[in-house]
Write an enzyme that holds these catalytic residues in place. Sequence first.
Site, mmCIF file in Angstrom:
data_model
loop_
_atom_site.group_PDB
_atom_site.id
_atom_site.type_symbol
_atom_site.label_atom_id
_atom_site.label_comp_id
_atom_site.label_asym_id
_atom_site.label_seq_id
_atom_site.Cartn_x
_atom_site.Cartn_y
_atom_site.Cartn_z
ATOM 1 N N HIS A 24 0.579 -1.200 -0.047
ATOM 2 C CA HIS A 24 -0.038 0.255 -0.083
ATOM 3 C C HIS A 24 0.846 1.387 0.056
ATOM 4 O O HIS A 24 0.796 2.316 -0.878
ATOM 5 C CB HIS A 24 -0.675 -0.154 1.353
ATOM 6 C CG HIS A 24 -1.879 1.117 1.494
ATOM 7 N ND1 HIS A 24 -3.081 1.144 1.125
ATOM 8 C CD2 HIS A 24 -1.667 2.445 2.057
ATOM 9 C CE1 HIS A 24 -3.394 2.222 1.550
ATOM 10 N NE2 HIS A 24 -2.591 3.319 1.867
ATOM 11 N N GLU A 25 1.941 1.323 0.919
ATOM 12 C CA GLU A 25 2.702 2.487 0.825
ATOM 13 C C GLU A 25 3.533 2.714 -0.502
ATOM 14 O O GLU A 25 3.893 3.820 -0.874
ATOM 15 C CB GLU A 25 3.801 2.456 2.142
ATOM 16 C CG GLU A 25 2.913 2.167 3.540
ATOM 17 C CD GLU A 25 2.097 3.531 3.649
ATOM 18 O OE1 GLU A 25 2.287 4.489 3.152
ATOM 19 O OE2 GLU A 25 1.030 3.186 4.283
#
Lengths: 401, 137, 187
Positions: free
Chosen positions: A143-144
């Site tokens: 996600h990051e």
Amino acid sequence: MWEQIRGNRTKTMVLVAAMAGVLLGIGYAIGFLFFGSPIGGLFIALIIWGVMTLVAYFKGDNIFLSISRARKIERDDHPRLYNIVEEMKIASGLEYMPAIYIIDDPAMNAFATGRDPKKAAVAVTSGLLQKLNRDELQGVIGHEIAHVKNRDVLLMTMCGVLLGTIVMISYYMTHMMFWSSMSGGRRSSGGGGGPAMIVVLIVGIVLMILAPILARLIYYAISRKREYLADATSAQYTRYPEGLASALEKLAGSTVPLQSANQALAPMYITNPFRKKGKAASDLSSTHPPISERVRILRAMGGASFSDYNSAYNSVHKGGGSVMPATALAGSGLVGIRAASSESAIGEPSKLERSREVSDLMWKKSNYKMINCSCGTKLKVPPNIKKFTIKCPHCGTQHSV
Amino acid sequence: MKCPTCHNMMIVVEHEHVELDYCPDCEGVWFDAGELELLLETMQLQQSILSIDSVLTSQETKSKEKKRKCPICHSKMKKATVGHDPEVLIDACSRGDGLWFDAGEVGQIITQVPSTQDVDSQGRVIRFLGEVFQARD
Amino acid sequence: MAVVGIVIGAAVVLLVIGIVVTYNGLVRLRNQMQNAWSQIDVQLKRRHDLIPNLIETVKGYASHERGTLEAVTNARNMAQGAVGKGVGAQSKAEGALSGALMGLFAVAEAYPDLKANQNFLALQEELTSTENKIAFSRQFYNDSVLGYNNKTQMFPSNILANMFSFSEGEFFEIEVPKEREVPKVSF
């Protein structure tokens, strides 16, 4: 398909333009009300915005990391975390390895910084490292990295600056208005007031109240959109939406608030660090979609592609339209979901082992001295202790420091 | 971390993968909430039976003993009792950051032998402290 | 006359710009594909390098599992021999190696001392991660091949692709015996 995500941001651009419009409107009003020249006001607004943007662009990531008290780590400090970041770097096709930081905080969160993918960094809290298993951590890092790859860091920093400028200008505008009405109105334009002056004043007051609210709502809307996209991208990278879903669930269940959170950074975290416990985040006033909804979408995915995420979103939202850019959907083919790596697998450290791994790393970074007593007890001694010998409380052996 | 009693630097003692903060000067012990949780989880029992809350959020006990400040959040800790026979008066952070046992309290606690049959979370904590501090004077 | 000239001139300029953009797009996609391939290569090499270490460590604890150990060594040598012999041959050899490694880790399950060895645990993390990295780089490579092939086959870019002989990319599929869907080793 990667090109298309980058290319398709029409809706986002419209929202950013709307925010810029609000800023210009407020600058215009200020100029009109206080300087008798709307264009002058516009200039002032633009200059403030420009300076803040430059600072954020060149110093933003350093400021963020130091506010969060993040410590940079290398490969040998935490091989598993390093490997997972490298895995996601490869899956995303990023060209450069992002720097990795750990924040010593029992709360569970993670964020990404870096204005361009060449100088990206991901930061995770020690609490997150302790409580998530490999698959879950991979989902979070995915996600990051997606935020980095989709250029959300730059976008949200710029939007944050825009928002900050609007809030700041309207704040000073309130004060100036108050001050000028107290001193009897030095302005000469109205020629002694009259109804026109009152109308202008009312318009000014309304604008000054509405502008920050409006800007915030737009800002939140952009942020939520990018969160959905980052979740979908993470599922696409890892081929395993359940990892992120189960990580998000653990994050939702965690009660510890993040101590070093920063308002401007909020959209960069994996979940909203300012979420109030037990209070469902209302739709419009949050940087992140509700966690339960994000989990439900991820769990409803039949495959790991963007179109799978999109149809999962629609099944959760019952005809809520599309969250993914149309062109990104067109390019994605059939993408399967991989199997879980089992939690009980050997080589997968338990929560207790993960906790010691992380805490030992933090002690080491704080220059603690490790003494392994022969009885199996470990003593970790701070560097500034004023003692020469320490007795092991378990077996009584004396150790020199 | 600094000792809440004598304000000297404390050392960390790790036993069976659980960490305690121990003051080598006054021999007091700080049991952090996160570590308490880890200790109780290793018991592999249902959370409902072995709840960390039953240790951390015990009733405030009235006492004339001086109030100490929590080494984590620096707010005043409340007095609470643990164990039976005798009940030992300890300090607990009111925010739930952890528990503080000063030297005398550790001494009182480790002489207690909780029955091995029905150990609740308090019993487990007492037993663990007894295990770690075998070589106390 | 002048108007017609301007229109024709503009059309030619547009066409030239179109050709340049399409050609550069093709080159960019082909480079991305080739970079992605070199990523896989790096990871495969890393796996080949890790295996002798692993064999040594396991030998210390489970020396009489000679058959399994030899199978891994042989598969590794085969895979190393297949380097540079084309995508197809390499896929096959790497698949066999993945299968042999799975067998080794299944055997390791029966040796508690081995499972507790720090060196073994570190190697295991490295191999798991390398296995993941192979899978992820393959995933990215195949996505790149798909994008590139689409471009070489679709009108109008296919005209340019034919003219400058942009040949199609080959997909990299690792066929692991038994477990097709799962590129990750579960120990």
